[in-house]
Write an enzyme that holds these catalytic residues in place. Structure first.
Site, PDB file in Angstrom:
ATOM      1  N   HIS A  18       8.131  -2.286  -0.108  1.00  0.00           N
ATOM      2  CA  HIS A  18       8.480  -0.798  -0.759  1.00  0.00           C
ATOM      3  C   HIS A  18       9.903  -1.052  -1.196  1.00  0.00           C
ATOM      4  CE1 HIS A  18       5.259   1.779   0.760  1.00  0.00           C
ATOM      5  NE2 HIS A  18       5.587   0.973  -0.326  1.00  0.00           N
ATOM      6  N   GLU A  34      -6.694 -19.011  -8.874  1.00  0.00           N
ATOM      7  CA  GLU A  34      -5.841 -19.221  -7.224  1.00  0.00           C
ATOM      8  C   GLU A  34      -6.418 -19.663  -5.707  1.00  0.00           C
ATOM      9  OE1 GLU A  34      -4.220 -14.572  -7.143  1.00  0.00           O
ATOM     10  OE2 GLU A  34      -6.046 -14.194  -7.552  1.00  0.00           O
ATOM     11  N   CYS A  57       0.271 -16.545 -14.848  1.00  0.00           N
ATOM     12  CA  CYS A  57       1.351 -15.104 -14.073  1.00  0.00           C
ATOM     13  C   CYS A  57       2.032 -15.155 -12.756  1.00  0.00           C
ATOM     14  CB  CYS A  57       0.878 -13.711 -13.811  1.00  0.00           C
ATOM     15  SG  CYS A  57      -1.180 -14.362 -12.830  1.00  0.00           S
TER      16      CYS A  57
END
Ligand code: PEP
Ligand code: MG
Length: 711
Positions: free
Chosen positions: A327, A565, A636
């Site tokens: 966060h 991935e 990405c």
């Protein structure tokens, strides 16, 4: 003397600095200019390997050792053999001592013994010199110290250090009157809750509020569990401070054992909260003034605290622990505060008011910089300001390389807060919307109507530009209703992501329905993470199609893609390219699974390279199947956000690159100066070399520099 005794041309000492980097401290035979310049991470190169393992390496031909890391500034090509021994004292590695000789030979056992004895003496000298122990012994140093970490938010900042102190032990441990103590605690808890509310209502960054994070924090603050445990401890006779200290300490211990970065961050919120409670118990006290532009150095940082410090005018952050998905990192990014994490030792070394240079681009903090260092960085800050102004001008220019190849540069986004970046960067869309971030910030499974609201806000903000929604990519021990979380040895390879989605299809179906409802007839792109087999992709896709049949207004066009991935997918490409509409490569996970190298282990950072023969081969193989089938391929993962990697990817033909907003314009500006045809030639030449290196970064960056590109 050492070199002479050993009939070797070179002898060097590498000393571990407080930032855990092995710095060339003295050398006979290598270039003197390399002293203080050449630095290796633990685990990097032969020297780093010896430091990591604590074992001697005796190599007749060091350059052929897989760990060899070439450092041009040392001029060490002509030396074939190398003997490297660790310099250790009291179980700690203080450095590495090496000898090198031109002639390839293995050093004799008695020579190894001599060098080990020298290393032992050296260890005593280093310890007596206090270089490595100064901080522990409380010696106030005025010397410059550097610490390496990893960049969480790019940028450079110069300012005075403010330390967010470590945990302080309470004064009074026991309380005579538990009832009075309980009342004190409850008053403190209420005032903390109020201060958080004020913080949320008054100190949000401008623009769209990061509601998700703050609401998650509010949930943590209101969590009855922690209060209950503190109150229990108070009832047993502890003072409120001691009780908070004890409960907080337990949390810290748990935190150390938790691997999952998101859960660790949730506990960081709790620690932040403990500090607030302690401050509230200490009573009202004016916030110590912070010098303008100060740089905050902290062990860890919670989101509320970060907002506090931001309001007090800091210009950069150094944390010893903190993950990019945390966060605090997400908020720091949104606030544009240069931040690095993992700079272990910085907090113990710095004093309040020390001058600090934070070079987040390089993952570096310099405490008490020498005059020249400070001057050089002041110039760099000036350049940065000018560069930012220059970059902003790039926003409306077309994305194209110097030789005219068009690029699609897109954003990686996780919070509504970041949507404003679409217009600020002129991105062509969102190449990766990490749907789990908002949910994790909430700390709970969000129901369908609320998900619909989030996703439709994203599509509205994109205003017709493509948005690739990635379905939930959660770890193995979150969001599972009922039952204790499964213990997993390797959560990154555990029951996570699409695996949970397929095993608990209700959750995934709800998310897919929310996406379809949010699209409300508009074009929609959905991508599945951690796909390991084509069958998994098909199963996930059929859930999406089933949901699409149920909604009244299905999307006008539905694109269903996979992330690449897991390397296994590479071995079923003919089937894969028939099944998918697009492929997006998640280099972060792909690299960790391809090289069996945990992406979160600092000692492995930089050890394996995207610009390397195996990865280039993998990408070419992928394109050789995808291109003829008309399946677009994008990247990405973080690699797309680094200019040199972006250049190599584009040279291979991957021109859709999705990255954090903070990198987009610099990648765009850099690629505008690059001729991809020339990059291809450099790569081909480097790969054709007889002893092709583990990484091709060196020739590529050398070429770029020679051609005046700013790498
Ligand atoms: C990746 O693995 O490269 C990726 C983009 O996904 P994440 O970083 O969210 O795992
Ligand atoms: Mg991933």
């Amino acid at each position: 003397m050492v070199a002479n005794e050993m009939s070797a041309e070179v002898s060097s000492v590498y000393v571990m600095n407080a930032g855990d980097l092995l710095e060339l401290a003295a050398t006979e035979g290598l270039r003197q200019e390399a002293i203080g310049q050449t630095r290796l991470r633990v685990g990097e190169g032969i020297v780093g390997l010896v430091a990591a393992t604590g074992h001697v390496l005796n190599l007749p031909d060091a350059q052929f050792h897989p760990g060899f890391a070439y450092r041009p500034e040392t001029d060490e090509e002509p030396y074939a053999s190398m003997l490297a021994v660790p310099v250790r004292r009291a179980g700690r590695t203080l450095g590495v001592l090496t000898v090198q000789s031109r002639a390839p030979r293995k050093f004799e056992a008695d020579e190894v013994e001599v060098l080990e004895t020298v290393a032992m003496l050296l260890a005593e000298m280093l310890a007596a010199g206090g270089a490595s122990d100064a901080a522990e012994e409380g010696v106030m140093s005025t010397a410059q110290r550097r610490f390496a970490g990893s960049m969480l938010v790019p940028g450079i900042a110069i300012g005075e250090a403010v330390l967010r102190g470590a945990w302080h032990a309470p004064h009074a441990t026991l309380a005579d009157d538990p009832e009075a103590e309980l009342a004190r605690f409850q008053a403190a808890a209420e005032s903390t809750q109020r201060s958080i509310d004020t913080l949320i209502s008054e100190r949000l960054p401008e623009g769209d509020a990061p509601r998700e994070i703050l609401e998650a924090y509010r949930l943590v603050a209101a969590d009855a569990g922690m209060s209950r445990r503190v109150m229990e401890a108070v009832r047993q006779g502890l003072s409120a401070e001691a009780a908070i200290h004890q409960v907080g300490g337990e949390l810290r211990d748990r935190m150390r054992r938790i691997v999952d970065p998101y859960l660790r961050e949730r506990l960081a919120d709790l620690e932040d909260l403990s500090n607030r409670l302690l401050a509230a118990l200490a009573g009202p006290k004016a916030d110590a003034a912070v010098p303008p532009g100060a740089i905050l150095i902290a062990r860890r940082l919670g989101p509320a605290e970060l907002l506090d410090w931001h309001a007090r005018g800091i210009s950069g952050i150094v944390v010893e622990e903190g993950s990019p998905g945390g966060h605090a990192a997400i908020l720091a990014r949104a606030l544009g505060l240069p931040t690095i994490s993992g700079a272990r030792g910085a907090l113990d070394t710095a004093n309040d008011g020390d001058a600090v240079v934070l070079d987040a681009d390089e993952g570096l903090v310099v405490i008490r910089p020498e005059h020249e260092v400070r001057t050089a960085y002041l110039a760099a800050v000036q350049l940065q300001t000018e560069r930012r102004a220059g970059l902003a001008m790039l926003r409306d220019k077309p994305s194209v390389t110097r030789d005219g190849v068009p690029l699609r540069l897109m954003l990686n986004v996780g919070l509504a807060l970041e949507l404003a970046q679409l217009d600020l960067t002129g991105a062509e869309g969102i190449g990766l919307f990490r749907t789990e971030i908002a949910m994790l910030a909430r700390g709970a499974v969000v129901d369908v109507p609320e998900q619909v609201e989030v996703y439709s806000r994203v599509l509205d903000a994109a205003a017709g530009r493509e948005v690739v929604f990635r379905t939930l990519d959660l770890g193995g021990d979150k969001l599972l209703p009922g039952g204790p979380p499964a213990e997993e040895e390797n959560p990154a390879m555990g029951w996570r992501s699409l695996r949970i989605g397929l095993d608990r299809p209700a959750l995934l179906r709800r998310q897919l329905r929310a996406l379809l409802l949010a699209a409300d007839g508009r074009e929609l792109s959905v991508m599945f993470p951690m796909v390991a087999t084509v069958a998994e992709f098909r199963a996930a896709k059929s859930l999406l199609l089933a949901e699409a049949r149920r909604v009244t207004r299905p999307p006008e066009r539905l694109h269903v893609g996979t992330m690449l991935e897991v390397p296994a997918l590479m071995y079923d490409l003919p089937a894969l390219v028939c099944a998918v509409d697009f492929i997006s490569i998640g280099t972060n996970d792909l690299m960790q699974f391809l090289f069996a190298a945990d992406r979160g282990t600092p000692a492995l950072a930089g050890r394996y390279d995207v610009i390397s023969p195996p990865v280039l081969k993998l990408l070419e193989t992928l394109l050789s199947h995808a291109s003829p089938a008309g399946v677009p391929v994008a990247v990405c993962g973080e690699a797309a956000s680094r200019p040199v990697e972006a250049m190599v990817l584009a040279a291979l033909g991957i021109t859709t690159l999705s990255m954090p907003a903070s990198s987009l314009l610099s990648v765009k500006g850099f690629l505008a100066t690059v001729e991809l045809a020339a990059v291809r030639a450099v790569l081909a030449q480097a790969r054709a070399a007889a002893n092709v290196a583990a990484s091709l970064r060196e020739p590529v960056t050398m070429w770029a520099r020679e051609h005046g590109l700013s790498v």
